[in-house]
Design a protein around this motif. Structure first.
Motif, mmCIF file in Angstrom:
data_model
loop_
_atom_site.group_PDB
_atom_site.id
_atom_site.type_symbol
_atom_site.label_atom_id
_atom_site.label_comp_id
_atom_site.label_asym_id
_atom_site.label_seq_id
_atom_site.Cartn_x
_atom_site.Cartn_y
_atom_site.Cartn_z
ATOM 1 N N ARG A 229 0.825 -1.212 0.000
ATOM 2 C CA ARG A 229 0.000 0.000 0.000
ATOM 3 C C ARG A 229 0.856 1.257 0.000
ATOM 4 O O ARG A 229 0.521 2.257 -0.633
ATOM 5 N N GLN A 230 1.990 1.222 0.700
ATOM 6 C CA GLN A 230 2.806 2.426 0.813
ATOM 7 C C GLN A 230 3.631 2.714 -0.436
ATOM 8 O O GLN A 230 3.937 3.865 -0.723
ATOM 9 N N THR A 231 4.004 1.649 -1.165
ATOM 10 C CA THR A 231 4.822 1.868 -2.363
ATOM 11 C C THR A 231 4.000 1.865 -3.639
ATOM 12 O O THR A 231 4.384 2.510 -4.628
ATOM 13 N N GLY A 232 2.907 1.095 -3.652
ATOM 14 C CA GLY A 232 2.148 0.925 -4.886
ATOM 15 C C GLY A 232 2.876 0.080 -5.917
ATOM 16 O O GLY A 232 2.498 0.045 -7.091
ATOM 17 N N LEU A 233 3.935 -0.631 -5.482
ATOM 18 C CA LEU A 233 4.767 -1.418 -6.390
ATOM 19 C C LEU A 233 4.565 -2.907 -6.157
ATOM 20 O O LEU A 233 4.299 -3.339 -5.030
ATOM 21 N N PRO A 234 4.731 -3.731 -7.197
ATOM 22 C CA PRO A 234 4.751 -5.180 -6.987
ATOM 23 C C PRO A 234 5.900 -5.559 -6.051
ATOM 24 O O PRO A 234 6.934 -4.883 -5.999
ATOM 25 N N ARG A 235 5.717 -6.663 -5.356
ATOM 26 C CA ARG A 235 6.738 -7.125 -4.414
ATOM 27 C C ARG A 235 8.087 -7.274 -5.108
ATOM 28 O O ARG A 235 9.133 -6.873 -4.565
ATOM 29 N N GLU A 236 8.101 -7.856 -6.294
ATOM 30 C CA GLU A 236 9.358 -8.075 -7.008
ATOM 31 C C GLU A 236 10.059 -6.754 -7.321
ATOM 32 O O GLU A 236 11.292 -6.671 -7.292
ATOM 33 N N ALA A 237 9.267 -5.723 -7.616
ATOM 34 C CA ALA A 237 9.862 -4.415 -7.914
ATOM 35 C C ALA A 237 10.486 -3.804 -6.659
ATOM 36 O O ALA A 237 11.545 -3.161 -6.729
ATOM 37 N N VAL A 238 9.822 -3.993 -5.502
ATOM 38 C CA VAL A 238 10.382 -3.489 -4.247
ATOM 39 C C VAL A 238 11.732 -4.165 -3.975
ATOM 40 O O VAL A 238 12.722 -3.508 -3.624
ATOM 41 N N ILE A 239 11.775 -5.481 -4.153
ATOM 42 C CA ILE A 239 13.026 -6.219 -3.928
ATOM 43 C C ILE A 239 14.112 -5.753 -4.895
ATOM 44 O O ILE A 239 15.261 -5.524 -4.497
ATOM 45 N N ASP A 240 13.754 -5.606 -6.169
ATOM 46 C CA ASP A 240 14.743 -5.157 -7.164
ATOM 47 C C ASP A 240 15.315 -3.791 -6.793
ATOM 48 O O ASP A 240 16.526 -3.553 -6.933
ATOM 49 N N ARG A 241 14.466 -2.910 -6.317
ATOM 50 C CA ARG A 241 14.943 -1.565 -5.949
ATOM 51 C C ARG A 241 15.818 -1.613 -4.700
ATOM 52 O O ARG A 241 16.790 -0.848 -4.588
ATOM 53 N N MET A 242 15.480 -2.483 -3.769
ATOM 54 C CA MET A 242 16.325 -2.631 -2.583
ATOM 55 C C MET A 242 17.711 -3.147 -2.968
ATOM 56 O O MET A 242 18.734 -2.627 -2.499
ATOM 57 N N ILE A 243 17.745 -4.163 -3.804
ATOM 58 C CA ILE A 243 19.031 -4.720 -4.241
ATOM 59 C C ILE A 243 19.840 -3.669 -4.997
ATOM 60 O O ILE A 243 21.054 -3.525 -4.786
ATOM 61 N N ALA A 244 19.175 -2.925 -5.873
ATOM 62 C CA ALA A 244 19.867 -1.885 -6.645
ATOM 63 C C ALA A 244 20.426 -0.802 -5.724
ATOM 64 O O ALA A 244 21.540 -0.298 -5.943
ATOM 65 N N SER A 245 19.663 -0.445 -4.698
ATOM 66 C CA SER A 245 20.125 0.578 -3.756
ATOM 67 C C SER A 245 21.360 0.096 -2.992
ATOM 68 O O SER A 245 22.327 0.847 -2.825
ATOM 69 N N PHE A 246 21.347 -1.152 -2.535
ATOM 70 C CA PHE A 246 22.513 -1.698 -1.836
ATOM 71 C C PHE A 246 23.731 -1.695 -2.752
ATOM 72 O O PHE A 246 24.826 -1.277 -2.361
ATOM 73 N N GLY A 247 23.532 -2.165 -4.006
ATOM 74 C CA GLY A 247 24.643 -2.217 -4.952
ATOM 75 C C GLY A 247 25.214 -0.853 -5.269
ATOM 76 O O GLY A 247 26.434 -0.700 -5.417
ATOM 77 N N ALA A 248 24.346 0.145 -5.379
ATOM 78 C CA ALA A 248 24.817 1.497 -5.680
ATOM 79 C C ALA A 248 25.648 2.050 -4.526
ATOM 80 O O ALA A 248 26.606 2.811 -4.748
ATOM 81 N N ARG A 249 25.309 1.679 -3.321
ATOM 82 C CA ARG A 249 26.045 2.179 -2.158
ATOM 83 C C ARG A 249 27.386 1.467 -1.980
ATOM 84 O O ARG A 249 28.417 2.097 -1.745
ATOM 85 N N TYR A 250 27.351 0.127 -2.043
ATOM 86 C CA TYR A 250 28.501 -0.643 -1.584
ATOM 87 C C TYR A 250 29.071 -1.599 -2.627
ATOM 88 O O TYR A 250 30.106 -2.220 -2.377
ATOM 89 N N GLY A 251 28.404 -1.738 -3.771
ATOM 90 C CA GLY A 251 28.813 -2.744 -4.736
ATOM 91 C C GLY A 251 28.219 -4.095 -4.367
ATOM 92 O O GLY A 251 28.082 -4.421 -3.183
ATOM 93 N N LEU A 252 27.862 -4.894 -5.384
ATOM 94 C CA LEU A 252 27.197 -6.157 -5.118
ATOM 95 C C LEU A 252 27.365 -7.064 -6.337
ATOM 96 O O LEU A 252 26.987 -6.683 -7.451
ATOM 97 N N THR A 253 27.926 -8.248 -6.117
ATOM 98 C CA THR A 253 28.157 -9.198 -7.194
ATOM 99 C C THR A 253 27.224 -10.384 -7.041
ATOM 100 O O THR A 253 27.167 -10.988 -5.952
#
Length: 354
Positions: free
Chosen positions: A300-324
């Protein structure tokens, strides 16, 4: 010595210092915070210079508070954060960007296997055989995950669990019960070297390890904050709970911390109340009369599908610290499957606190 600390919800604090004859010397504070007046920076350096090197973070913060000029304004900076940065310098703590982070995001797993993978992967990080790891979970079936020290009888209604086909498993970390269903929750684990949280109190380590996800949520338009000891909340209510387990270093290793978080995406609160026994004391502690108000769904708070929320979380972590991208090795999976058989599906473990 060099120490860095990102103040939760604030800015980066950097401290460089030396230690001579048991006291701090040549303390230099820097960072991307805001501070007025300019003279306050020299007052901070002066307050920390000469402090006994065994002074805890609270004691260092008190020295700073006593030395600040009248009318000082700190934005993105706190005296407590300064104290923590000093302690991290003294402990020679590492930082997020010192590591090559690995992502593990595989298909649905049984609840018991998730518990076992957390234990095995964190042990591997502690032994130095695995890089620090962000693991995003996918659930194969509904479950109640009870904390290591919770009473099984007090937390779970067995008739409700059986009626809804909900398995009950006990995890290795403390904290409260989690009600999860496939597609309705977002769960992740961080398995990190102990050096990453050196100089932090137990409570401060929760805020420190949760800070990246607060940034990810902010990018999705959600203003969230860390709520001691182990919750993530918004104006609409609690959206996540965290738990930790410290793993002792084996010979030749460094030790590690398991930090895992379950976030509510679209929880079925009615079903949850039929499965969990949520006592009146717990409800009063949360300052609400309804369990439905305690857990606010991210959908309700994001209006996004669950998979999209997860993808954005992973992308945010990778942008901050790098992620392989990575995965669980055959040896790690074999050990985890053995733990499923011997521990996490063993009634003696599940009911170890009856």
């Amino acid at each position: 010595m060099h120490g860095e600390y990102k103040v939760p919800g604030g800015k980066l604090v950097v401290v460089d210092l030396e230690v001579a004859d048991g006291v701090l010397r040549h303390v230099r504070v820097a960072g991307d915070f805001f501070l007025e007046p300019d003279e306050a920076l020299e007052a901070i350096n002066g307050a920390l210079d000469g402090a006994p090197a065994d002074t805890d973070a609270a004691g260092l913060a008190a020295r700073v508070d006593a030395a600040l000029p009248e009318g000082t304004v700190m934005y993105g900076l706190t005296s407590e954060g300064l104290g923590i940065a000093v302690r991290r310098a003294l402990a020679q703590a590492t930082n997020w960007t010192d590591y090559d982070w690995q992502l593990v995001h595989e298909g649905p797993q049984s609840p018991a296997l998730h518990m076992a993978l957390d234990e095995v992967l964190t042990q591997e990080v502690a032994a130095g055989r695995r890089p620090p790891t962000l693991r995003v979970w996918e659930w194969a079936s509904p479950s109640v995950i009870i904390g290591s020290f919770q009473s099984l009888a007090n937390e779970v209604d067995p008739e409700g669990a059986a009626r809804h086909g909900v398995d009950v498993v006990r995890r290795v970390s403390g904290g409260g019960a989690m009600f999860v269903e496939p597609g309705n929750t977002i769960t992740y684990s961080l398995s990190v070297p102990d050096a990453l949280v050196q100089g932090l109190s137990f409570q401060d380590s929760y805020a420190y390890l949760d800070d990246w996800v607060l940034g990810a949520l902010a990018d999705m338009g959600i203003k969230a904050w860390y709520q001691p000891l182990n919750d993530i909340a918004t104006d609409a209510g609690k959206i996540a709970g965290a738990a930790q387990k410290r793993v002792v270093a084996p010979e030749g290793g460094t030790g590690a911390v398991l930090h895992h978080v379950t976030m509510s995406y679209d929880i079925d609160a009615d079903k949850m109340l039929e499965v969990l026994r949520i006592g009146k004391e717990k409800m009063s502690d949360k300052g609400t009369k309804s369990a439905k108000k305690r857990v606010d769904p991210l959908r309700r708070q994001t209006g996004l599908p669950r998979e999209a929320v997860i993808d954005r979380m992973i992308a945010s972590f990778g942008a901050r610290y790098g992620l392989t991208p990575g995965g669980v090795t055959d040896a790690e999976r074999a050990r985890a499957e053995e733990l499923v058989r011997t521990k996490f599906t063993n009634p003696e473990w599940t009911a170890r606190v009856p």
